[in-house]
Write an enzyme that holds these catalytic residues in place. Structure first.
Site, PDB file in Angstrom:
ATOM      1  N   GLU A  12     -44.034   7.635 -65.689  1.00 54.33           N
ATOM      2  CA  GLU A  12     -43.469   7.114 -64.443  1.00 54.33           C
ATOM      3  C   GLU A  12     -42.139   6.418 -64.741  1.00 54.33           C
ATOM      4  O   GLU A  12     -41.716   6.286 -65.885  1.00 54.33           O
ATOM      5  CB  GLU A  12     -44.434   6.121 -63.783  1.00 54.33           C
ATOM      6  CG  GLU A  12     -45.554   6.746 -62.980  1.00 54.33           C
ATOM      7  CD  GLU A  12     -45.108   7.209 -61.595  1.00 54.33           C
ATOM      8  OE1 GLU A  12     -43.885   7.233 -61.340  1.00 54.33           O
ATOM      9  OE2 GLU A  12     -45.978   7.559 -60.778  1.00 54.33           O
ATOM     10  N   ASN A  95     -45.472  -1.415 -57.606  1.00 52.35           N
ATOM     11  CA  ASN A  95     -45.335  -0.052 -58.090  1.00 52.35           C
ATOM     12  C   ASN A  95     -43.861   0.326 -58.169  1.00 52.35           C
ATOM     13  O   ASN A  95     -43.097  -0.301 -58.880  1.00 52.35           O
ATOM     14  CB  ASN A  95     -46.140   0.901 -57.198  1.00 52.35           C
ATOM     15  CG  ASN A  95     -46.393   2.238 -57.853  1.00 52.35           C
ATOM     16  OD1 ASN A  95     -46.307   2.379 -59.060  1.00 52.35           O
ATOM     17  ND2 ASN A  95     -46.706   3.245 -57.057  1.00 52.35           N
ATOM     18  N   ASN A 147     -44.726   4.116 -53.038  1.00 52.68           N
ATOM     19  CA  ASN A 147     -44.175   4.881 -54.142  1.00 52.68           C
ATOM     20  C   ASN A 147     -42.664   4.945 -54.015  1.00 52.68           C
ATOM     21  O   ASN A 147     -42.033   3.946 -53.725  1.00 52.68           O
ATOM     22  CB  ASN A 147     -44.842   6.252 -54.258  1.00 52.68           C
ATOM     23  CG  ASN A 147     -45.837   6.292 -55.420  1.00 52.68           C
ATOM     24  OD1 ASN A 147     -45.475   6.058 -56.564  1.00 52.68           O
ATOM     25  ND2 ASN A 147     -47.095   6.550 -55.124  1.00 52.68           N
ATOM     26  N   ASP A 194     -44.368  11.109 -54.118  1.00 51.81           N
ATOM     27  CA  ASP A 194     -44.418  10.075 -55.152  1.00 51.81           C
ATOM     28  C   ASP A 194     -42.996   9.544 -55.352  1.00 51.81           C
ATOM     29  O   ASP A 194     -42.350   9.150 -54.387  1.00 51.81           O
ATOM     30  CB  ASP A 194     -45.029  10.670 -56.419  1.00 51.81           C
ATOM     31  CG  ASP A 194     -45.687   9.621 -57.314  1.00 51.81           C
ATOM     32  OD1 ASP A 194     -45.117   8.525 -57.474  1.00 51.81           O
ATOM     33  OD2 ASP A 194     -46.759   9.892 -57.872  1.00 51.81           O
TER      34      ASP A 194
END
Length: 287
Positions: A12, A95, A147, A194
């Site tokens: 990520e 996140n 996200n 995402d």
């Protein structure tokens, strides 16, 4: 499509660092890594798990998400907490994140961890803005699973993926960083939205988790292309290289063989990505 690195649980937070290479994290097994210009991978920060988003900071380090929002200096000095989790307010962590041209930070809060099962029922989170003086405030609410975040070329629109709703939303942006009404930009097919990035022509490039690729959408929300990778769990992306026409796409192991199938891919694009500003927020207590 070139595969540049593999062997991670859930890659990520890709960030391009001019003159050095690609920074990325492994959410599941921990650590931040740099894919150098010569193709070698080195460890930048060890251990820390759960980093879903990162941004360079002018002080010489990275803003990273996880159970809190923190600054980690490249020099190896002490970590500085920028925004703490607040379970009483339903914030168990953070996140994805991004910065605007002023260097303010936008970070999505998690009401429950989608990766580390803590027994909580799914719960919506808020979107926070960390201003230049280090103060933080909520600028959007009711995000089921926060996200990707990214700005339009003129900075007047913020795009934001809500994976659980399978929708990328858009907000108008005021001069002080406040956001207007949340409006649907695109509802994705064949995967949940995402991470995302925006190119110079205003197109929005969205990683489709479970969809084996990146969907490319015009500023009006019409899908223009699908860039496929050989793994289903496409998690995020960023533009890089000297001309910002290298598209780096990262993946997780879910749906692939083995728990360390997460990888980094690269392809060339006809259009350059927008540069993402370094964070310029105050670190440490406000005075």
């Amino acid at each position: 499509m070139d595969q540049l690195a593999q062997g991670y649980g859930l890659v990520e937070g890709p960030v391009w660092e001019d003159g050095k290479g690609l920074l990325f994290s492994d959410v599941l097994f921990g650590g931040v890594f740099r894919l150098n210009l010569d193709g070698a991978v080195e460890t930048v920060f060890e251990h820390r798990r759960g980093i879903g988003g990162m941004a360079l900071h002018e002080a010489g380090g990275l803003i990273v998400s996880g159970r809190n929002l923190s600054f980690k200096p490249f020099s190896g000095g002490a970590t500085v907490t920028v925004l703490e989790q607040d379970e009483d307010a339903g914030v168990v962590g953070f996140n994805d994140l991004t910065t605007d041209v002023e260097g303010r930070i936008y970070a999505g809060a998690l009401g429950a961890s989608p990766v580390f099962d803590d027994g909580r029922e799914p719960r919506a989170g808020d979107l926070y803005l960390v201003d230049l003086d280090g103060s933080a405030r909520v600028v959007a609410q009711d995000v089921q699973l926060t996200n990707g975040l990214g700005f339009s070329p003129d900075g007047a629109t913020l795009y934001h993926s809500d994976s659980r709703r399978q929708t990328v939303f858009r907000y108008s942006v005021a001069a002080d960083g406040s956001l207007g009404e949340k409006r649907e930009f695109v509802k994705t097919d064949g995967g949940s939205p995402d991470g995302l990035a925006v190119s110079e022509d205003g197109a929005v490039w969205v990683a489709l988790a479970g969809g084996s690729g990146v969907g490319v959408y015009s500023p009006s929300g019409v899908q223009q292309d699908l860039i496929e990778i050989p793994q289903p769990m496409c998690t995020s992306l960023c533009f890089g290289g000297a001309d910002r026409r290298n598209l780096y796409i990262v993946s997780g192991s879910e749906g692939s063989q083995g728990e360390r199938a997460g990888a980094v891919f690269r392809t060339r694009t006809d259009v350059a990505g927008l540069p993402v500003a370094v964070a310029r927020t105050r670190l440490g207590p406000r005075v």
